[in-house]
Design a protein around this motif. Structure first.
Motif, PDB file in Angstrom:
ATOM      1  N   ASP A 169     -30.139 -66.195 -19.928  1.00 31.66           N
ATOM      2  CA  ASP A 169     -28.907 -65.413 -20.082  1.00 31.66           C
ATOM      3  C   ASP A 169     -29.111 -64.211 -20.990  1.00 31.66           C
ATOM      4  O   ASP A 169     -28.636 -63.113 -20.687  1.00 31.66           O
ATOM      5  CB  ASP A 169     -27.772 -66.277 -20.629  1.00 31.66           C
ATOM      6  N   ALA A 170     -29.826 -64.391 -22.093  1.00 36.00           N
ATOM      7  CA  ALA A 170     -30.056 -63.280 -23.018  1.00 36.00           C
ATOM      8  C   ALA A 170     -30.907 -62.194 -22.370  1.00 36.00           C
ATOM      9  O   ALA A 170     -30.591 -61.006 -22.480  1.00 36.00           O
ATOM     10  CB  ALA A 170     -30.726 -63.784 -24.292  1.00 36.00           C
ATOM     11  N   LEU A 171     -31.971 -62.587 -21.689  1.00 33.74           N
ATOM     12  CA  LEU A 171     -32.816 -61.583 -21.045  1.00 33.74           C
ATOM     13  C   LEU A 171     -32.122 -60.955 -19.837  1.00 33.74           C
ATOM     14  O   LEU A 171     -32.326 -59.784 -19.551  1.00 33.74           O
ATOM     15  CB  LEU A 171     -34.163 -62.185 -20.659  1.00 33.74           C
ATOM     16  N   ARG A 172     -31.300 -61.715 -19.139  1.00 36.51           N
ATOM     17  CA  ARG A 172     -30.542 -61.159 -18.012  1.00 36.51           C
ATOM     18  C   ARG A 172     -29.646 -60.026 -18.503  1.00 36.51           C
ATOM     19  O   ARG A 172     -29.556 -58.965 -17.887  1.00 36.51           O
ATOM     20  CB  ARG A 172     -29.721 -62.264 -17.352  1.00 36.51           C
ATOM     21  N   THR A 173     -28.992 -60.233 -19.643  1.00 35.55           N
ATOM     22  CA  THR A 173     -28.140 -59.194 -20.228  1.00 35.55           C
ATOM     23  C   THR A 173     -28.964 -57.968 -20.602  1.00 35.55           C
ATOM     24  O   THR A 173     -28.572 -56.828 -20.307  1.00 35.55           O
ATOM     25  CB  THR A 173     -27.404 -59.744 -21.456  1.00 35.55           C
ATOM     26  N   LEU A 174     -30.117 -58.176 -21.240  1.00 34.33           N
ATOM     27  CA  LEU A 174     -30.985 -57.067 -21.604  1.00 34.33           C
ATOM     28  C   LEU A 174     -31.435 -56.300 -20.362  1.00 34.33           C
ATOM     29  O   LEU A 174     -31.393 -55.066 -20.339  1.00 34.33           O
ATOM     30  CB  LEU A 174     -32.202 -57.577 -22.374  1.00 34.33           C
ATOM     31  N   ILE A 175     -31.824 -57.008 -19.328  1.00 34.49           N
ATOM     32  CA  ILE A 175     -32.313 -56.363 -18.106  1.00 34.49           C
ATOM     33  C   ILE A 175     -31.209 -55.560 -17.435  1.00 34.49           C
ATOM     34  O   ILE A 175     -31.423 -54.439 -16.984  1.00 34.49           O
ATOM     35  CB  ILE A 175     -32.906 -57.412 -17.159  1.00 34.49           C
ATOM     36  N   ARG A 176     -30.003 -56.112 -17.391  1.00 38.47           N
ATOM     37  CA  ARG A 176     -28.880 -55.359 -16.810  1.00 38.47           C
ATOM     38  C   ARG A 176     -28.640 -54.064 -17.585  1.00 38.47           C
ATOM     39  O   ARG A 176     -28.385 -53.022 -17.001  1.00 38.47           O
ATOM     40  CB  ARG A 176     -27.628 -56.221 -16.805  1.00 38.47           C
ATOM     41  N   ASP A 177     -28.722 -54.130 -18.914  1.00 37.26           N
ATOM     42  CA  ASP A 177     -28.540 -52.929 -19.724  1.00 37.26           C
ATOM     43  C   ASP A 177     -29.658 -51.926 -19.488  1.00 37.26           C
ATOM     44  O   ASP A 177     -29.421 -50.718 -19.424  1.00 37.26           O
ATOM     45  CB  ASP A 177     -28.459 -53.283 -21.207  1.00 37.26           C
TER      46      ASP A 177
END
Length: 63
Positions: free
Chosen positions: A45-53
């Motif tokens: 979840d944390a990396l998914r958020t970073l990747i979306r940004d």
């Protein structure tokens, strides 16, 4: 070393290429392409958020 399954590199326009990976335990990884031995790991979840940004152009300067 972890047994990480890396995806094909993602390259933004004019930016560094990065790769995403996962392991059998469900951890997520991100690394600059060509430097997979120097990765960041966190929850998916944390990396998914970073990747979306990153893809939205909000955080590409981090890579």
């Amino acid at each position: 070393m972890q047994d990480i399954a890396w995806e094909a590199p993602f390259c933004g326009e004019g930016n560094n290429c990065f790769r995403l990976g996962t392991d059998a335990e469900g951890n997520a990884y991100i690394a600059v392409a060509g430097h997979e031995d120097e990765y960041v790991t966190d929850t998916m979840d944390a990396l998914r958020t970073l990747i979306r940004d990153i893809k939205a152009g909000k955080a590409d300067h981090l890579l």
